[in-house]
Design an enzyme around this catalytic site. Sequence first.
Site, mmCIF file in Angstrom:
data_model
loop_
_atom_site.group_PDB
_atom_site.id
_atom_site.type_symbol
_atom_site.label_atom_id
_atom_site.label_comp_id
_atom_site.label_asym_id
_atom_site.label_seq_id
_atom_site.Cartn_x
_atom_site.Cartn_y
_atom_site.Cartn_z
ATOM 1 N N CYS A 1 0.636 -1.213 -0.099
ATOM 2 C CA CYS A 1 0.104 -0.010 0.078
ATOM 3 C C CYS A 1 0.975 1.288 -0.114
ATOM 4 O O CYS A 1 1.779 1.400 -0.867
ATOM 5 C CB CYS A 1 -1.060 -0.189 0.988
ATOM 6 S SG CYS A 1 -2.583 0.881 1.154
ATOM 7 N N HIS A 2 0.641 2.154 0.842
ATOM 8 C CA HIS A 2 1.360 3.423 0.912
ATOM 9 C C HIS A 2 2.792 3.115 1.638
ATOM 10 O O HIS A 2 3.517 4.186 1.631
ATOM 11 C CB HIS A 2 0.657 4.525 1.790
ATOM 12 C CG HIS A 2 -0.407 5.090 1.146
ATOM 13 N ND1 HIS A 2 -1.856 4.478 1.214
ATOM 14 C CD2 HIS A 2 -0.633 6.244 0.517
ATOM 15 C CE1 HIS A 2 -2.572 5.221 0.501
ATOM 16 N NE2 HIS A 2 -1.813 6.239 0.079
ATOM 17 N N GLY A 3 3.042 2.054 2.146
ATOM 18 C CA GLY A 3 4.238 1.831 2.643
ATOM 19 C C GLY A 3 5.582 2.075 1.582
ATOM 20 O O GLY A 3 6.649 2.173 2.015
#
Length: 182
Positions: free
Chosen positions: A107-109
């Site tokens: 995801c946004h990681g």
Amino acid sequence: MALLDGKRVAFLLTDGFEDSELTAPWEAARNAGAEAHLVSPASGTVTGEHGYTQAVDASTRATSADDFDALVLPGGVGNADALRLDAEAVRLAHEFFAQHKPVAVICHGAWILADADVLSGRTLTSYPSLKTDLVNAGATWVDEQVVVDQGLVSSRTPDDLPAFTARMIEEIAEGPHSGQTA
């Protein structure tokens, strides 16, 4: 003997992480025999977007990639944005690539990887809103459930967690990848 017996896996995150993107990979790593450790610039505990809390095991300042066999980067907008602004977190992420160790990101990681300058020539996926940032950092971005590129495992959203955790375990079990470079 479990697939990851003896492996130490760092989970790098801070407040605002997506709860399931920590809990599902953490459980998968532990069930496969790994030691899971939460590393954070925060101290005490961290809290996810939906209220899940977990104790911090080590600070980014006192941690090195030398201490672990692999890195997992959960998402969550607040988490990812804070980590990319933390010089010690960025340094730590960069070290895993420099040491050719597996890195799993969801995801946004993936945002921190642009700041760690490790994406040139790499293929990955993420939450769609990160596409431009990752491409500008030199990556090829694809819209797929899970992508594996020389020890770098990436997925888009919590919906992808079953495929993500399976490939994460596989790449950690394989160990260092010569193509995983900074």
